[in-house]
Structures are given as C-alpha cells and as structure tokens.
Design a protein around this motif. Structure first.
Motif, PDB file in Angstrom:
ATOM      1  N   PHE A  52       0.838  -1.185   0.000  1.00  9.63           N
ATOM      2  CA  PHE A  52       0.000   0.000   0.000  1.00  9.63           C
ATOM      3  C   PHE A  52       0.879   1.243   0.000  1.00  9.63           C
ATOM      4  CE2 PHE A  52      -2.918  -3.165   1.597  1.00  9.63           C
ATOM      5  CZ  PHE A  52      -4.100  -2.829   0.963  1.00  9.63           C
ATOM      6  N   SER A  53       0.417   2.262  -0.670  1.00  9.35           N
ATOM      7  CA  SER A  53       1.182   3.499  -0.738  1.00  9.35           C
ATOM      8  C   SER A  53       0.229   4.666  -0.868  1.00  9.35           C
ATOM      9  CB  SER A  53       2.125   3.471  -1.950  1.00  9.35           C
ATOM     10  OG  SER A  53       2.733   4.738  -2.119  1.00  9.35           O
ATOM     11  N   ASP A  54       0.589   5.822  -0.271  1.00 16.84           N
ATOM     12  CA  ASP A  54      -0.227   7.022  -0.419  1.00 16.84           C
ATOM     13  C   ASP A  54       0.465   8.004  -1.357  1.00 16.84           C
ATOM     14  OD1 ASP A  54       1.863   7.880   1.101  1.00 16.84           O
ATOM     15  OD2 ASP A  54       0.644   8.786   2.684  1.00 16.84           O
ATOM     16  N   THR A  55       1.349   7.488  -2.231  1.00 14.86           N
ATOM     17  CA  THR A  55       2.108   8.352  -3.122  1.00 14.86           C
ATOM     18  C   THR A  55       1.679   8.177  -4.565  1.00 14.86           C
ATOM     19  OG1 THR A  55       3.841   6.673  -3.308  1.00 14.86           O
ATOM     20  CG2 THR A  55       4.114   8.336  -1.598  1.00 14.86           C
ATOM     21  N   GLY A  56       0.391   7.885  -4.772  1.00 14.83           N
ATOM     22  CA  GLY A  56      -0.108   7.677  -6.117  1.00 14.83           C
ATOM     23  C   GLY A  56       0.004   8.917  -6.979  1.00 14.83           C
ATOM     24  N   GLY A  57       0.263  10.088  -6.372  1.00 15.44           N
ATOM     25  CA  GLY A  57       0.335  11.315  -7.142  1.00 15.44           C
ATOM     26  C   GLY A  57       1.702  11.596  -7.731  1.00 15.44           C
ATOM     27  N   ILE A  58       2.698  10.737  -7.512  1.00 16.99           N
ATOM     28  CA  ILE A  58       4.020  10.971  -8.084  1.00 16.99           C
ATOM     29  C   ILE A  58       3.959  10.729  -9.587  1.00 16.99           C
ATOM     30  CG2 ILE A  58       6.436  10.252  -8.107  1.00 16.99           C
ATOM     31  CD1 ILE A  58       6.175   9.422  -5.245  1.00 16.99           C
ATOM     32  N   PRO A  59       4.303  11.718 -10.398  1.00 16.77           N
ATOM     33  CA  PRO A  59       4.259  11.538 -11.857  1.00 16.77           C
ATOM     34  C   PRO A  59       5.189  10.417 -12.303  1.00 16.77           C
ATOM     35  CG  PRO A  59       4.447  13.867 -11.275  1.00 16.77           C
ATOM     36  CD  PRO A  59       4.673  13.093 -10.014  1.00 16.77           C
ATOM     37  N   ALA A  60       4.812   9.750 -13.400  1.00 16.02           N
ATOM     38  CA  ALA A  60       5.601   8.624 -13.891  1.00 16.02           C
ATOM     39  C   ALA A  60       7.007   9.044 -14.299  1.00 16.02           C
ATOM     40  CB  ALA A  60       4.882   7.967 -15.074  1.00 16.02           C
ATOM     41  N   GLY A  61       7.148  10.310 -14.694  1.00 17.75           N
ATOM     42  CA  GLY A  61       8.451  10.786 -15.141  1.00 17.75           C
ATOM     43  C   GLY A  61       9.416  11.116 -14.020  1.00 17.75           C
ATOM     44  N   VAL A  62       8.947  11.043 -12.782  1.00 16.91           N
ATOM     45  CA  VAL A  62       9.801  11.356 -11.632  1.00 16.91           C
ATOM     46  C   VAL A  62      10.457  10.080 -11.133  1.00 16.91           C
ATOM     47  CG1 VAL A  62       9.859  12.260  -9.283  1.00 16.91           C
ATOM     48  CG2 VAL A  62       8.392  13.339 -10.987  1.00 16.91           C
ATOM     49  N   LYS A  63      11.774  10.006 -11.314  1.00 16.91           N
ATOM     50  CA  LYS A  63      12.522   8.817 -10.927  1.00 16.91           C
ATOM     51  C   LYS A  63      13.584   9.102  -9.863  1.00 16.91           C
ATOM     52  CE  LYS A  63      10.421   6.469 -14.189  1.00 16.91           C
ATOM     53  NZ  LYS A  63       9.378   5.449 -13.842  1.00 16.91           N
ATOM     54  N   THR A  64      14.042  10.343  -9.789  1.00 15.21           N
ATOM     55  CA  THR A  64      15.136  10.674  -8.872  1.00 15.21           C
ATOM     56  C   THR A  64      14.751  11.834  -7.961  1.00 15.21           C
ATOM     57  OG1 THR A  64      16.132  12.189 -10.497  1.00 15.21           O
ATOM     58  CG2 THR A  64      16.868   9.893 -10.519  1.00 15.21           C
ATOM     59  N   VAL A  65      15.393  11.917  -6.808  1.00 16.94           N
ATOM     60  CA  VAL A  65      15.117  12.980  -5.853  1.00 16.94           C
ATOM     61  C   VAL A  65      16.404  13.401  -5.155  1.00 16.94           C
ATOM     62  CG1 VAL A  65      14.554  11.319  -4.021  1.00 16.94           C
ATOM     63  CG2 VAL A  65      13.714  13.681  -3.861  1.00 16.94           C
ATOM     64  N   LYS A  66      16.548  14.686  -4.975  1.00 21.21           N
ATOM     65  CA  LYS A  66      17.626  15.220  -4.146  1.00 21.21           C
ATOM     66  C   LYS A  66      16.986  15.844  -2.919  1.00 21.21           C
ATOM     67  CE  LYS A  66      21.298  18.645  -3.703  1.00 21.21           C
ATOM     68  NZ  LYS A  66      22.109  19.721  -4.339  1.00 21.21           N
ATOM     69  N   ILE A  67      17.453  15.445  -1.747  1.00 25.87           N
ATOM     70  CA  ILE A  67      16.932  15.995  -0.495  1.00 25.87           C
ATOM     71  C   ILE A  67      18.045  16.799   0.160  1.00 25.87           C
ATOM     72  CG2 ILE A  67      15.896  15.484   1.736  1.00 25.87           C
ATOM     73  CD1 ILE A  67      14.905  12.847   0.570  1.00 25.87           C
ATOM     74  N   ALA A  68      17.906  18.106   0.113  1.00 23.21           N
ATOM     75  CA  ALA A  68      18.919  18.970   0.720  1.00 23.21           C
ATOM     76  C   ALA A  68      18.827  18.869   2.239  1.00 23.21           C
ATOM     77  CB  ALA A  68      18.714  20.414   0.273  1.00 23.21           C
ATOM     78  N   TYR A  69      19.967  19.054   2.892  1.00 21.52           N
ATOM     79  CA  TYR A  69      19.984  18.993   4.356  1.00 21.52           C
ATOM     80  C   TYR A  69      19.107  20.107   4.927  1.00 21.52           C
ATOM     81  CZ  TYR A  69      21.714  18.243   9.064  1.00 21.52           C
ATOM     82  OH  TYR A  69      21.802  17.953  10.406  1.00 21.52           O
ATOM     83  N   GLU A 146      10.559  20.921  -9.397  1.00 22.07           N
ATOM     84  CA  GLU A 146      10.250  19.809 -10.295  1.00 22.07           C
ATOM     85  C   GLU A 146      10.994  19.975 -11.620  1.00 22.07           C
ATOM     86  OE1 GLU A 146       5.681  18.767  -9.030  1.00 22.07           O
ATOM     87  OE2 GLU A 146       6.012  20.449 -10.408  1.00 22.07           O
ATOM     88  N   ASN A 147      11.533  18.863 -12.113  1.00 25.76           N
ATOM     89  CA  ASN A 147      12.255  18.887 -13.376  1.00 25.76           C
ATOM     90  C   ASN A 147      12.165  17.494 -14.001  1.00 25.76           C
ATOM     91  OD1 ASN A 147      14.020  19.532 -15.509  1.00 25.76           O
ATOM     92  ND2 ASN A 147      15.799  18.916 -14.310  1.00 25.76           N
ATOM     93  N   TYR A 148      11.114  17.285 -14.823  1.00 25.45           N
ATOM     94  CA  TYR A 148      10.922  15.958 -15.410  1.00 25.45           C
ATOM     95  C   TYR A 148      10.116  16.058 -16.701  1.00 25.45           C
ATOM     96  CZ  TYR A 148       6.184  16.216 -13.432  1.00 25.45           C
ATOM     97  OH  TYR A 148       4.909  16.606 -13.125  1.00 25.45           O
ATOM     98  N   HIS A 149      10.087  14.965 -17.440  1.00 27.34           N
ATOM     99  CA  HIS A 149       9.314  14.910 -18.678  1.00 27.34           C
ATOM    100  C   HIS A 149       7.985  14.204 -18.421  1.00 27.34           C
ATOM    101  CE1 HIS A 149       8.530  14.882 -22.984  1.00 27.34           C
ATOM    102  NE2 HIS A 149       8.174  13.608 -22.864  1.00 27.34           N
ATOM    103  N   ASP A 150       6.901  14.858 -18.779  1.00 25.24           N
ATOM    104  CA  ASP A 150       5.567  14.292 -18.613  1.00 25.24           C
ATOM    105  C   ASP A 150       5.172  13.593 -19.906  1.00 25.24           C
ATOM    106  OD1 ASP A 150       3.003  13.612 -18.014  1.00 25.24           O
ATOM    107  OD2 ASP A 150       2.267  15.650 -17.707  1.00 25.24           O
ATOM    108  N   ALA A 151       5.192  12.265 -19.890  1.00 23.79           N
ATOM    109  CA  ALA A 151       4.914  11.490 -21.093  1.00 23.79           C
ATOM    110  C   ALA A 151       3.468  11.673 -21.562  1.00 23.79           C
ATOM    111  CB  ALA A 151       5.201  10.014 -20.841  1.00 23.79           C
ATOM    112  N   ALA A 152       2.551  11.892 -20.618  1.00 19.89           N
ATOM    113  CA  ALA A 152       1.136  12.021 -20.981  1.00 19.89           C
ATOM    114  C   ALA A 152       0.884  13.234 -21.872  1.00 19.89           C
ATOM    115  CB  ALA A 152       0.279  12.105 -19.721  1.00 19.89           C
TER     116      ALA A 152
END
Length: 204
Positions: A52-69, A146-152
C-alpha cells in the motif's frame, strides 16, 4: 518473480465515500465485498506481493530525488531538531517511494526544507491566573523544484512549489524549555517528517 502493486490510499477513501449513495442492501453488499478485498490484499501484502502506498500522485516521469539537508533558521535553534528531522524525512522517502536519491541539482525532484518557526506561548491558565501549560510551535517551510518529462502531455515540466507545515506541542508550564524539548523531540520529529512527506508527495 512477483511484481509490486501500489494502491493509492486517497483513491480508496473516495471509493468508500461513494458508497454512501447506495441503498441499504446494496451498501451492505458493497461494504462486505470491500472488507473481503481489503483483507485479501492485506494478506498478500504480508507475503510481499502487494504494497500500500499514499504516493499515487508521483508523476511517472519522476525517478530521482535530491533531499537537501534541512536548514534551521528559527529565532531559537534546537540543535537536535534539524539532524533528526532530516534523517527521519530521508527514511520516510526511502521507505514509501521508489525514487532514487541522488546528490544532483538536476534530479527530477529537489526538496529543500527550512525550520523557520520555533516559539513558546501559553496554552493553559490555572484558576489562580498562572500559566499551567505552555505550547511549543514548530514550523517548516518546504520548497519542491520539479524537473521531469511528462509522457502524458509530452512536455518538460519545470516548476517550483512551496508548502508550509507546523505542529503544536503542549507541555507542563513547570518544565523548563530544555526539559520539555527532551520529552517532545521524538514526537516532533515523527509528526513533522510525516507532514512534510504528505505535503510533498500527496499534498494533504
């Protein structure tokens, strides 16, 4: 080899809300079938097949994340809050998403957080007009780039969003702030890290 299947909790919530429009008999049958399905999925989840996940809103084009301190710019700085909150938030993102964490400003998601509020106020007064309870309020400002390609839509998405989360923590006014912080720190970290996650990935 089994493939993980993610279910959006908000979607389940809206489905259950829709059941209120059914007649009593249909409502009973629908609720019964829903309970059976959820129990079955829970069993499968325990076997590692479904999750189960509550992150269904993550776009398909989002694969990487940078988390600043996490930066602490509150007027009063609790030196233990930023490092523990940072570790907790990183752990939640790792456990509840499949995003790859990278140290690159070109990541699909770049998340920055700043503790900008840390203040004490009186929340309760005794019969003798003396403060009986104090409240510690902690606020965090979030920036999501945000910086990604939206395939839709076949479009490149480049956007910046900002959010604020906060929490109130009451404690006995006879305690010093340092003693209260020691008692409340774990709860603050748990609440704020989850609120940060919900804002970024579910916008709750």
């Amino acid at each position: 080899r089994y493939k993980s299947f993610s279910i959006s909790l908000p979607a389940i919530y809206h489905y259950i809300r829709s059941l209120s429009n059914l007649n009593p008999m249909s409502l009973f049958k629908s609720r019964l079938s829903t309970i059976v399905c959820l129990l079955a999925l829970a069993c499968l989840s325990g076997c590692g097949i479904y999750s189960f996940s509550d992150t269904g809103g993550i776009p398909a084009g989002v694969k990487t994340v940078k988390i600043a301190y996490i930066d602490n710019r509150a007027p009063y700085v609790n030196p233990n809050l930023a490092p523990k909150l940072n570790d907790a938030f990183v752990k939640i993102v790792a456990n509840q998403t499949k995003l790859k964490r990278i140290d690159d400003d070109n990541a699909n998601y770049v998340i920055q957080a700043t503790i900008n509020q840390y203040s004490v106020s009186t929340s309760g007064v005794s019969s003798t007009s003396q403060a009986s309870q104090d409240r510690l309020t902690v606020g965090v400002h979030l920036t999501l780039r945000e910086n990604y390609h939206d395939a839709a839509t076949d479009k490149d998405i480049q956007d910046t969003k900002e959010y604020d989360v906060s929490g109130n923590y009451d404690y006995n006014a006879t305690l010093s702030l340092q003693d209260a912080e020691a008692q409340l720190l774990a709860q603050m970290v748990k609440d704020l890290s989850q609120s940060m996650f919900n804002k970024i990935f579910s916008n709750w």
